[in-house]
Design an enzyme around this catalytic site. Structure first.
Site, PDB file in Angstrom:
ATOM      1  N   HIS A 115       0.988  -1.007  -0.342  1.00 31.72           N
ATOM      2  CA  HIS A 115      -0.219   0.186   0.049  1.00 31.72           C
ATOM      3  C   HIS A 115       0.762   1.618  -0.009  1.00 31.72           C
ATOM      4  O   HIS A 115       0.253   2.732  -0.205  1.00 31.72           O
ATOM      5  CB  HIS A 115      -0.891   0.006   0.783  1.00 31.72           C
ATOM      6  N   GLY A 129       2.983   6.894   9.250  1.00 31.36           N
ATOM      7  CA  GLY A 129       4.061   6.673   8.767  1.00 31.36           C
ATOM      8  C   GLY A 129       5.359   5.421   8.832  1.00 31.36           C
ATOM      9  O   GLY A 129       6.366   5.675   8.864  1.00 31.36           O
ATOM     10  N   SER A 167       3.998   2.679   8.427  1.00 29.80           N
ATOM     11  CA  SER A 167       3.741   1.505   7.533  1.00 29.80           C
ATOM     12  C   SER A 167       5.032   0.777   6.428  1.00 29.80           C
ATOM     13  O   SER A 167       6.080   1.108   6.471  1.00 29.80           O
ATOM     14  CB  SER A 167       2.644   1.988   6.372  1.00 29.80           C
TER      15      SER A 167
END
Length: 272
Positions: free
Chosen positions: A81, A219, A221
């Protein structure tokens, strides 16, 4: 991204540490909205403390606001993502070798190619991606990944430069670290609501259900969830993916279960 639903799924694009409670919160892609072509900022670590320089040398900060880990000298493992489609990509900069993002000794390398898991967004799950760098990192030993479920339990470590509190949207200048306990699939899915759609074969949950306060957040991820293996070496068992907010009670972080996709990751890395 909605602070109430963490994009309803994508929760780990940017890492930060929450002040008062010093909590870690993971930003993950669960129930996530489709990311922008170059990815989007996710969650950061809440409830953590500063990591020492060199403590986790394979940690990578990506310019779109995500984290990652050095999988091979020229390849970074992150979350699907966080990136756009598979193909040539020279828009991402990887920062390696520092804990302070303002440290001028950092190694910065541009990307050349991105491989995004073809099963991401399907019922199979697969929130992982590989970023090939323009040149190899020669002074850092890559982080091993789990190839079996043997290490998918216990207490895990998380780290990132994401938000230190839910909704902060500021990130952290310093790399923060924290520990989170494993949450069994049946318990996690049994929470219901946001977690009813958990994919047990592809995702793993972790967090302090009773108290909250420690998690990854926006932040973070794409960053690794890791622990020591039987030889005392760090091994990546999860990738920050998504969650219901950051560091809330009874709302664990959801991570990509690396062991499930280890062979696909290896095959893709060999091709790029």
């Amino acid at each position: 991204m909605s602070t109430n639903t963490w994009f309803s799924a994508l929760k780990k694009s940017a890492v930060a540490i929450v002040g008062a409670a010093t909590m870690l919160s993971l930003a993950s892609p669960a129930a996530a909205a489709q990311p922008q072509p170059d990815g989007e900022v996710g969650v950061q670590v809440i409830g953590g403390t500063r990591a020492a320089k060199g403590e986790f040398p394979w940690m990578v900060r990506l310019s779109m606001g995500c984290g990652g880990a050095l999988y091979a000298p020229q390849i970074v493992l992150t979350a699907a993502h966080c990136v756009g489609r598979t193909g040539n990509n020279t828009s991402i900069t990887a920062t390696i070798g520092v804990v302070d993002l303002q440290d001028t000794t950092a190694t910065k390398i541009r990307s050349t190619y991105v491989h995004r898991s073809p099963t991401y967004g399907t019922s199979t799950g697969g929130d992982w991606a590989l970023i090939k760098l323009a040149s190899p990192v020669t002074n850092v030993k890559p982080l091993k990944i789990a190839t079996t479920k043997e290490f998918d339990t216990g207490t895990f470590d998380i780290a990132g430069w994401g938000d230190t509190r839910e909704g902060a949207n500021t990130g952290s200048r310093y790399l923060l670290k924290a520990k989170v306990p494993f949450v069994p699939d049946t318990t996690c899915k049994g929470i219901g609501g946001y977690y009813a759609s958990l994919i047990p074969a592809a995702e793993i949950c972790a967090g302090d259900l009773a108290n909250g306060g420690i998690d990854t957040c926006q932040g973070d991820s794409g960053g690794p969830m890791f622990r020591k293996d039987n030889a005392g070496e760090w091994i990546e068992v999860g990738i920050v993916s998504h969650g219901n907010g950051c560091a809330r009670r009874n709302a664990p972080g959801v991570y990509t279960e690396v062991s499930t996709f280890a062979s696909a990751i290896a095959a893709a890395a060999a091709r790029i």
